[in-house]
Design a protein around this motif. Structure first.
Motif, mmCIF file in Angstrom:
data_model
loop_
_atom_site.group_PDB
_atom_site.id
_atom_site.type_symbol
_atom_site.label_atom_id
_atom_site.label_comp_id
_atom_site.label_asym_id
_atom_site.label_seq_id
_atom_site.Cartn_x
_atom_site.Cartn_y
_atom_site.Cartn_z
ATOM 1 N N PHE A 185 -0.692 -5.114 10.053
ATOM 2 C CA PHE A 185 0.121 -5.519 8.890
ATOM 3 C C PHE A 185 -0.546 -5.180 7.549
ATOM 4 O O PHE A 185 0.079 -5.351 6.498
ATOM 5 C CB PHE A 185 0.380 -7.034 8.934
ATOM 6 C CG PHE A 185 1.397 -7.458 9.951
ATOM 7 C CD1 PHE A 185 2.742 -7.509 9.633
ATOM 8 C CD2 PHE A 185 1.004 -7.807 11.231
ATOM 9 C CE1 PHE A 185 3.685 -7.906 10.572
ATOM 10 C CE2 PHE A 185 1.938 -8.210 12.176
ATOM 11 C CZ PHE A 185 3.278 -8.258 11.847
ATOM 12 N N THR A 186 -1.784 -4.709 7.569
ATOM 13 C CA THR A 186 -2.558 -4.580 6.334
ATOM 14 C C THR A 186 -1.894 -3.699 5.277
ATOM 15 O O THR A 186 -1.713 -4.125 4.121
ATOM 16 C CB THR A 186 -3.965 -4.034 6.640
ATOM 17 O OG1 THR A 186 -4.624 -4.908 7.551
ATOM 18 C CG2 THR A 186 -4.788 -3.938 5.361
ATOM 19 N N LEU A 187 -1.523 -2.475 5.627
ATOM 20 C CA LEU A 187 -0.941 -1.572 4.632
ATOM 21 C C LEU A 187 0.438 -2.019 4.163
ATOM 22 O O LEU A 187 0.693 -2.016 2.950
ATOM 23 C CB LEU A 187 -0.905 -0.144 5.172
ATOM 24 C CG LEU A 187 -2.257 0.587 5.150
ATOM 25 C CD1 LEU A 187 -2.135 1.964 5.790
ATOM 26 C CD2 LEU A 187 -2.781 0.717 3.723
ATOM 27 N N PRO A 188 1.369 -2.393 5.060
ATOM 28 C CA PRO A 188 2.651 -2.924 4.568
ATOM 29 C C PRO A 188 2.471 -4.145 3.665
ATOM 30 O O PRO A 188 3.172 -4.299 2.662
ATOM 31 C CB PRO A 188 3.395 -3.286 5.854
ATOM 32 C CG PRO A 188 2.833 -2.377 6.890
ATOM 33 C CD PRO A 188 1.380 -2.253 6.532
ATOM 34 N N LEU A 189 1.507 -5.014 4.010
ATOM 35 C CA LEU A 189 1.232 -6.178 3.170
ATOM 36 C C LEU A 189 0.722 -5.764 1.792
ATOM 37 O O LEU A 189 1.120 -6.332 0.768
ATOM 38 C CB LEU A 189 0.190 -7.083 3.844
ATOM 39 C CG LEU A 189 0.695 -8.104 4.864
ATOM 40 C CD1 LEU A 189 -0.463 -8.738 5.598
ATOM 41 C CD2 LEU A 189 1.551 -9.172 4.187
ATOM 42 N N THR A 190 -0.143 -4.787 1.756
ATOM 43 C CA THR A 190 -0.709 -4.320 0.489
ATOM 44 C C THR A 190 0.387 -3.782 -0.424
ATOM 45 O O THR A 190 0.305 -3.898 -1.650
ATOM 46 C CB THR A 190 -1.765 -3.226 0.741
ATOM 47 O OG1 THR A 190 -2.773 -3.739 1.615
ATOM 48 C CG2 THR A 190 -2.428 -2.790 -0.558
ATOM 49 N N VAL A 191 1.430 -3.230 0.177
ATOM 50 C CA VAL A 191 2.544 -2.688 -0.608
ATOM 51 C C VAL A 191 3.435 -3.797 -1.149
ATOM 52 O O VAL A 191 3.746 -3.828 -2.348
ATOM 53 C CB VAL A 191 3.384 -1.711 0.246
ATOM 54 C CG1 VAL A 191 4.624 -1.260 -0.514
ATOM 55 C CG2 VAL A 191 2.546 -0.496 0.631
ATOM 56 N N ILE A 291 6.108 -11.791 0.784
ATOM 57 C CA ILE A 291 6.404 -10.755 -0.201
ATOM 58 C C ILE A 291 6.232 -11.324 -1.609
ATOM 59 O O ILE A 291 6.706 -12.432 -1.907
ATOM 60 C CB ILE A 291 7.832 -10.212 -0.004
ATOM 61 C CG1 ILE A 291 7.921 -9.533 1.372
ATOM 62 C CG2 ILE A 291 8.224 -9.238 -1.101
ATOM 63 C CD1 ILE A 291 9.303 -9.114 1.782
ATOM 64 N N SER A 292 5.555 -10.579 -2.465
ATOM 65 C CA SER A 292 5.288 -11.056 -3.826
ATOM 66 C C SER A 292 6.591 -11.239 -4.598
ATOM 67 O O SER A 292 7.602 -10.573 -4.328
ATOM 68 C CB SER A 292 4.378 -10.073 -4.568
ATOM 69 O OG SER A 292 5.064 -8.868 -4.829
ATOM 70 N N LYS A 293 6.572 -12.143 -5.588
ATOM 71 C CA LYS A 293 7.773 -12.453 -6.364
ATOM 72 C C LYS A 293 8.287 -11.222 -7.093
ATOM 73 O O LYS A 293 9.499 -10.993 -7.192
ATOM 74 C CB LYS A 293 7.458 -13.568 -7.357
ATOM 75 C CG LYS A 293 8.681 -14.153 -8.059
ATOM 76 C CD LYS A 293 8.291 -15.323 -8.928
ATOM 77 C CE LYS A 293 9.539 -15.993 -9.523
ATOM 78 N NZ LYS A 293 10.350 -15.081 -10.330
#
Length: 584
Positions: A185-191, A291-293
Motif C-alpha cells: 500500500f506504500t506508493l498508493p498511500l503516498t499519492v 485519503i487526505s482531505k
C-alpha cells in the motif's frame, strides 16, 4: 470475489482510457525518464573521473562533492519518476471510482510535491523501500524504472549449488514476498495520503496489512488469473490460426502479425494488471478513510480529449511494433559463438572434475571454463572455492595446505562423486579430449612474488599457451599476465558494471548477463577486443545471446545451449523462435 468483479467491471468500463493513459505514461518513463537518468549517470562518471561503475571503483564515486550531488539528484529523479508513474495511475483509478477527474497538471503537482518531501532523510527510506521491493517487484506493482532490475543469476546460482545455500535463497525469497505484501500500500498511500511522510506511509501500509493478508493475496491472485486466462486463450487461438495459414512459420506478414499480437498482449496484460491491483488497493484505502482531505475534496477538472492524441498513440504503438519486428527479423544466428561449459558440465559430474570435463565434451562444448588455485607449496589445483568444505567436506583453505594434502581429495556434489584434480591432470585430460580451456586464475591474496611467473611457466609446460585462454576477476592479475606473456589470450571477468569498459590491457571481456548491452558489444569490437557473457542458462536467454554480436556464452546448460544453437542454425519455425524469446 465481489471485489474482483467490481475491479474487472471498472477496468472493462474504462479500458480505453486506462490503456491509452498508462501506455503514454510508460512511453514517457522509458524514453524521457531513462534519457534524463542516463545524462545524470554520465555526470556522475565525469565528476568522479570514472569510465564506469563497478566493484573496484564504487567508493570513488563519493570522493568528489559534485559527484555526490549528482548521485543525490539521480536518486531524487528516480523518486520523482516513480511518483509520476503511480500518481497518474492512482489518480486515474481513484477519479473513476469517485466520479471525478484529475488533470495532468494536478497530478504532476502532487508528484513533484511528494518528490520534494523525500529530499531529506525520507530519501533514505524511499531507497530502502526501493531495494526491498526489487526481488518480487512489489507483487505486480513494479515501476517502469525497476521492472528490469533483478538479482543477478551469478549470485543466486552460487547459493543454489548447496543445500544450505538453497535454503538461504528460499528463505530470503519468502521473507521478500512477505515484506512486499506488507508494503504493497506504500506508493498508493503516498499519492492519496500526501499529508503524511513516506516513512509514515510505510508504517501505515504495514498496519493495514496486519490483518486480512491472506484475503488480499487471494483477491490479487484471482484478479491476475482472471486477466491471464483470456490472454492465454487469445495467444493460443492466434497461434492456431496463424499456424494453419503459415505451416512453416516463415511468412513475413504472418511473422509481423504474430509478433505484434504477442508483444501487445504481454504489454496490455502488465498495464491492466497494475491498474487492477491499484484499484483494489485504493478501494481498501478509501474504506479506511485514509485519503487526505485535499485529495478527497478535489473538484472535478475538465477532461482533455483529443483525437490527435489517440492517433499519436496508435502511430506510436505501430511504430514500436515495427521497430521490434525489424530487430527480431534481422537477428541472425552467429555461427561462431562458442559454447563454454561452466566448470565443465556439472549435470553429469562434480563441478571442475574430470567427469565434468568429459561430460562437457560429450555434450558438444567448444571450451570448458575451470578454476585454479595455488597451494601453500606453490602448485596449482582445480577448485572454484578457496575453502574445501562445500565440495570436499574439509573445512580448510587451500592456501594453508600443501599440494599432496589437497589433490585427490574425494568430492561429492548432488549425488556425484569424484576427486579433486591437479591442474596438470585436468590439462592432460583436456588435451586427450581435444577440449580447449578457459583457465580462471583465482588469487587468494597470499601468493608468492613469483606467482605470475610460476603460472606462465606451468601453462607453457602443459602445452596450453597456444589454444587455451586465461581469465581472472582480479584486474591486476590478468593485466600482469598479459604484460608478462602477451602471446596468451587474456580476459577480464566483470561481475557487475554500469557504463562502458575501462581501458583494460586484455584481449577480451567476460561480462555477466545483468551488465551486458549491445552498446558494450559494439565498444568491445571497436577496440578489437572479444566479449563473452556468463552465466546463461535459461532457454530464452540462450536464444537471445546466440543472436548477439558476442564471441561466446559461458553456461551450466551445455546440452541445452547446443540444442538451441542447432535449432537456430536449422531455421526452426519462426513462431517457436518468438515463443522462446518471450518465455512462453
Amino acid at each position: 470475489m465481489n471485489t474482483v468483479r467490481k475491479t474487472l467491471s471498472n477496468i472493462n468500463k474504462y479500458k480505453f482510457t486506462y490503456i491509452l493513459n498508462a501506455s503514454l505514461l510508460q512511453f514517457f518513463i522509458t524514453s524521457v525518464g531513462f534519457f534524463v537518468l542516463g545524462q545524470i549517470l554520465n555526470l556522475i562518471l565525469i565528476f568522479s573521473g570514472q569510465e564506469n561503475i563497478n566493484k573496484n571503483n564504487f567508493w570513488q564515486l563519493f570522493t568528489n562533492p559534485l559527484s555526490i550531488l549528482a548521485i543525490f539528484n539521480y536518486l531524487l529523479c528516480i523518486a520523482f519518476l516513480t511518483f509520476v508513474e503511480f500518481s497518474v495511475i492512482t489518480f486515474m483509478v481513484y477519479g473513476k471510482q469517485k466520479g471525478t477527474h484529475f488533470s495532468i497538471k494536478t497530478v504532476m503537482k502532487y508528484a513533484g510535491s511528494n518528490a520534494k518531501k523525500i529530499a531529506g532523510i525520507q530519501l533514505v527510506w524511499f531507497f530502502v523501500y526501493f531495494v526491498l521491493t526489487i526481488p518480487l517487484s512489489n507483487l505486480g506493482l513494479s515501476s517502469a524504472i525497476t521492472e528490469k532490475l533483478y538479482i543477478p543469476a551469478f549470485i543466486t546460482g552460487e547459493f543454489f549449488k548447496t543445500l544450505n545455500g538453497s535454503i538461504m535463497v528460499i528463505t530470503f525469497m519468502v521473507l521478500a514476498f512477505y515484506i512486499n505484501l506488507r508494503l504493497i500500500f506504500t506508493l498508493p498511500l503516498t499519492v492519496v495520503n500526501d499529508d503524511a511522510s513516506f516513512l509514515a506511509n510505510i508504517r501505515k501500509s504495514w498496519q493495514i496489512t496486519k490483518k486480512n493478508k491472506i484475503k488480499l493475496l487471494i483477491t490479487i491472485g484471482l484478479l491476475e488469473a482472471s486477466l491471464l486466462l483470456p490472454m492465454f486463450i487469445f495467444i493460443i487461438l492466434s497461434m492456431l490460426v496463424l499456424g494453419l495459414l503459415d505451416h512453416n512459420g516463415n511468412n513475413a506478414i504472418m511473422q509481423v502479425i504474430f509478433f505484434v499480437l504477442i508483444k501487445s498482449s504481454l504489454f496490455f496484460f502488465l498495464v491492466i494488471s497494475k491498474i487492477g491491483i491499484i484499484d483494489i488497493l485504493i478501494s481498501t484505502i478509501a474504506k479506511q478513510k485514509i485519503i487526505s482531505k485535499k485529495v478527497y475534496d478535489h473538484h472535478n477538472e475538465e477532461q482533455f480529449k483529443s483525437r490527435m492524441l489517440l492517433m499519436f498513440f496508435i502511430i506510436l504503438v505501430l511504430g514500436n511494433a515495427f521497430v521490434g519486428v525489424w530487430k527480431v527479423y534481422m537477428m541472425k544466428i552467429n555461427p561462431n559463438t562458442a559454447i563454454i561449459g561452466h566448470r565443465g558440465y556439472d549435470k553429469h559430474g562434480v563441478e571442475n572434475s574430470i567427469e565434468s570435463l568429459e561430460a562437457a565434451k560429450m555434450a558438444g562444448a567448444n571450451f570448458v571454463e575451470m578454476d585454479i588455485i595455488m597451494t601453500k607449496d606453490k602448485k596449482f589445483v582445480v577448485s572454484h572455492d578457496f575453502n574445501l568444505k562445500r565440495v570436499a567436506g574439509v573445512d580448510r583453505n587451500i592456501a594453508d595446505m600443501n599440494f599432496n594434502e589437497v589433490v585427490n581429495l574425494p568430492l561429492r556434489q548432488r549425488g556425484f562423486k569424484s576427486h579433486l584434480p591437479s591442474f596438470e591432470e585436468f590439462a592432460e585430460k583436456s588435451k586427450k579430449l581435444d577440449m580447449n580451456l578457459f583457465v580462471e586464475l583465482k588469487p587468494h591474496g597470499r601468493e608468492p612474488e613469483d606467482y605470475y611467473d610460476i603460472f606462465i611457466k606451468e601453462m607453457k609446460r602443459l602445452g596450453l599457451a597456444e589454444k587455451s585462454k586465461v581469465i581472472s576477476i582480479d584486474q591486476k592479475t590478468i593485466e600482469t599476465i598479459e604484460k608478462k606473456a602477451p602471446e596468451f589470450k587474456t580476459g577480464y571477468i566483470i561481475p557487475l558494471q554500469f557504463g562502458g569498459f575501462n581501458k583494460t590491457n586484455v584481449d577480451f571481456y567476460v561480462i555477466e548477463d545483468f551488465s551486458y548491452s549491445e552498446r558494450l558489444a559494439e565498444q568491445a569490437k571497436k577496440h578489437h577486443k572479444g566479449i563473452y557473457v556468463w552465466t546463461i542458462n535459461e532457454e530464452s536467454k540462450l536464444y537471445k545471446y546466440l543472436q548477439q554480436p558476442i564471441d561466446g556464452i559461458i553456461t551450466d546448460e551445455v546440452l541445452l545451449a547446443k540444442t538451441v544453437q542447432e535449432k537456430l542454425s536449422n531455421k526452426e519455425s519462426y513462431l517457436d523462435r518468438l515463443l522462446m524469446m518471450f518465455d512462453l
